[in-house]
Design an enzyme around this catalytic site. Structure first.
Site, PDB file in Angstrom:
ATOM      1  CB  ALA A  25      98.340  13.664  10.544  1.00 13.68           C
ATOM      2  N   GLY A  26      98.739  10.483   9.202  1.00 14.44           N
ATOM      3  CA  GLY A  26      98.256   9.172   9.304  1.00 14.44           C
ATOM      4  C   GLY A  26      97.004   8.955   9.834  1.00 14.44           C
ATOM      5  CG  LEU A  27      94.793  12.647  10.552  1.00 11.94           C
ATOM      6  CD1 LEU A  27      94.243  13.986  10.293  1.00 11.94           C
ATOM      7  CD2 LEU A  27      94.906  12.582  12.297  1.00 11.94           C
ATOM      8  CG  ASN A  31      95.137   6.261   3.074  1.00  9.78           C
ATOM      9  OD1 ASN A  31      96.404   5.668   2.572  1.00  9.78           O
ATOM     10  ND2 ASN A  31      94.575   7.409   2.771  1.00  9.78           N
ATOM     11  CB  ALA A  33      99.881   5.635   1.194  1.00  8.33           C
ATOM     12  CG  HIS A 143      90.741  13.522   9.026  1.00  6.27           C
ATOM     13  ND1 HIS A 143      90.648  12.066   9.190  1.00  6.27           N
ATOM     14  CD2 HIS A 143      91.383  13.284   7.660  1.00  6.27           C
ATOM     15  CE1 HIS A 143      90.747  11.399   8.214  1.00  6.27           C
ATOM     16  NE2 HIS A 143      91.284  11.894   7.121  1.00  6.27           N
ATOM     17  NE  ARG A 144      88.273  13.657   3.763  1.00  5.21           N
ATOM     18  CZ  ARG A 144      88.446  13.347   2.552  1.00  5.21           C
ATOM     19  NH1 ARG A 144      89.043  12.084   2.272  1.00  5.21           N
ATOM     20  NH2 ARG A 144      87.789  14.067   1.718  1.00  5.21           N
ATOM     21  CD  GLU A 180      84.269   7.366   3.756  1.00  4.89           C
ATOM     22  OE1 GLU A 180      85.364   7.931   3.244  1.00  4.89           O
ATOM     23  OE2 GLU A 180      83.993   7.569   4.790  1.00  4.89           O
ATOM     24  CG  HIS A 256      87.422   5.676  -0.537  1.00  6.18           C
ATOM     25  ND1 HIS A 256      88.302   6.450  -0.263  1.00  6.18           N
ATOM     26  CD2 HIS A 256      86.633   5.591   0.722  1.00  6.18           C
ATOM     27  CE1 HIS A 256      87.998   7.274   0.934  1.00  6.18           C
ATOM     28  NE2 HIS A 256      86.904   6.550   1.527  1.00  6.18           N
ATOM     29  CB  CYS A 373      91.953  10.170  -4.388  1.00 10.86           C
ATOM     30  SG  CYS A 373      92.153   8.620  -3.919  1.00 10.86           S
TER      31      CYS A 373
END
Length: 449
Positions: A25-27, A31, A33, A143-144, A180, A256, A373
């Site tokens: 979803a590219g959230l 990021n 990628a 979302h996180r 994070e 990160h 990760c």
């Protein structure tokens, strides 16, 4: 319980088991990628299989390996808090119609990247000689951020004994206190049972208006959060190092620190552009470790920042095998990149690493997460290890059970249009209900009660 037989302190990798709603979803802001693959079809079955295969590979090297279960998805409670009402199917349909971005947020499987789950400090470093956990608040993305409460609950279930474990609340959620987790935290030590040096890496040392900060992407990790965690975990100030990320690296997609640097024992492997003031960081680390640390910096003329981000070279894992070898576990993308592959060959020849093991994590990589990760490192003494929930440790039997479980419950393809499918919700809940019995945690999710 584990493949560890000697009564010694060990570092256990707790990998996130990739959930049934894994999608693109590219959230994640910054990021690259994740953004470049947004709205592409995902393959949850392949993703979970790839993550499990990586765990199996680590266990075969003699590294103690355990897992953290996925978070329940869809996150219906979040959608209802955001104003969507009706029965479950209506909530999903309305969210898809009016805000597909929020639906994707509630379906995110990003908890698989357990490097962001929490910051963990071992008992050898804490003044009270207990293992300390602080779940990350992850405030820079909804979302996180919605994962924090479930993460805290899971950690308490898996590490339940207060004689050995201390569970702190997340650092208060604010842009000034963005945290994070372990993706910006590294511990250096001679042996796992020896007192270590903790390095907290941050992108922002102000309220987010730092004029010298990144211009393209937000700095997710704050210095203030690291300072809070160091106090909560009762760390000795002389054995704590704070290092600021290079803003240029953040703007290149280093959201990160574990995208640009990785540490293990007394080795730091990093890009020369990882830190804003690398010479000061190196001096601080040498002082804190009493000059025991070995630092291997890769110059930009050898591997550019863009190539480092694209291949996730520094998101590899460094592990010590049962034969006392130092092995780099790197994504297949590093083998396919001629320059990075050549560099790794030279590092093996020069004895930085005894060898490199390549793993296929395409589904995770396409969503912005490599080998490092997917894991949360937890150093445990024999007594601490014995008190951990036994069912989460990888065994031959559990591997076979999980492979069959994935094949039964996970779809081969998932698109944005599928996220509102009520059958997907039922499939996900059924899978997680079965999983909690499989790993012996019992009913832990709200939908199970």
């Amino acid at each position: 319980m584990t493949n560890t037989t000697a009564p010694t302190t060990v570092e256990v990798n707790f990998d996130g088991l990739i959930g049934p709603t894994h999608n693109f979803a590219g959230l994640g802001p910054g990021n690259l990628a994740s953004w470049s693959h947004r709205r592409a079809p995902s393959n949850p079955r392949a993703a979970a299989r790839q993550g499990l295969a990586k765990m199996v590979r680590l266990r075969a090297l003699g590294v103690p390996q355990a897992l953290l279960p996925p978070q329940p998805r869809p996150n219906l409670a979040l959608l209802r808090r955001l104003g969507f009402s009706g029965d479950d199917a209506a909530v999903l349909a309305t969210a898809q119609k009016h805000s597909p971005h929020l639906l994707a947020t509630a379906m995110s499987s990003s908890s698989m990247w357990t490097a962001n789950a929490a910051t963990v400090c071992p008992s050898a470093d804490a003044a009270d000689r207990r293992v300390h956990f602080t779940p990350a608040n992850l405030v820079t993305s909804l979302h996180r951020a919605s994962e924090t409460d479930i993460t805290a609950m899971l950690l308490k279930r898996i590490f339940p004994d207060p004689r050995f474990f201390v569970h702190h609340d997340a650092v208060p959620s604010s842009t000034e206190m963005g945290d994070e987790g372990a993706a910006n935290h590294t511990r250096f030590c001679d042996t796992f049972d020896a007192p270590g040096v903790q390095m907290f890496v941050y992108g922002s040392d102000s309220r987010g208006d730092d004029a010298s900060g990144p211009k393209r992407f937000v700095a997710r990790q704050s210095k203030a959060a690291g300072e809070v965690i160091a106090r909560l975990h009762r760390l000795h100030p002389d054995r704590v190092v704070f290092a600021k990320q290079n803003p240029r690296a953040i703007d290149a997609g280093v959201f990160h620190n574990d995208v640009i640097a990785v540490g293990h024992r007394q080795l730091l492997f990093c890009h020369e552009q990882a830190f804003e003031q690398p010479s000061s960081v190196i001096e601080d680390l040498r002082r804190a470790t009493q000059d025991a640390i070995r630092i291997v910096q890769v110059p930009e003329e050898r591997v550019s920042l863009d190539d480092a981000v694209a291949t996730y070279l520094f998101n590899s894992q460094i592990v010590t095998t049962e034969n006392d070898e130092t092995v780099l576990v790197a994504p297949e993308d590093c083998r396919r990149h001629a320059g990075v592959h050549a560099l790794l060959g030279e590092l093996v020849e020069g004895k930085t690493f005894d060898r490199v093991e390549y793993v296929d994590l395409k589904q995770s990589m396409d969503n912005g997460g490599g080998p490092a990760c997917l894991r949360l490192r937890v150093v445990l003494t024999p007594d601490e290890l014995a008190s951990v929930a036994a069912g989460v440790f990888l065994t031959d039997q559990l591997v076979t059970q999980l492979e069959h479980w994935i094949d039964r419950h996970y779809r081969e393809s998932l698109t944005a249009a599928d996220l509102a499918d009520p059958d997907l919700m039922k499939e996900s809940y059924q899978a997680l209900d079965e999983l909690t019995d499989l790993i012996g945690l019992g009913a832990i999710y709200d939908f199970q009660t």
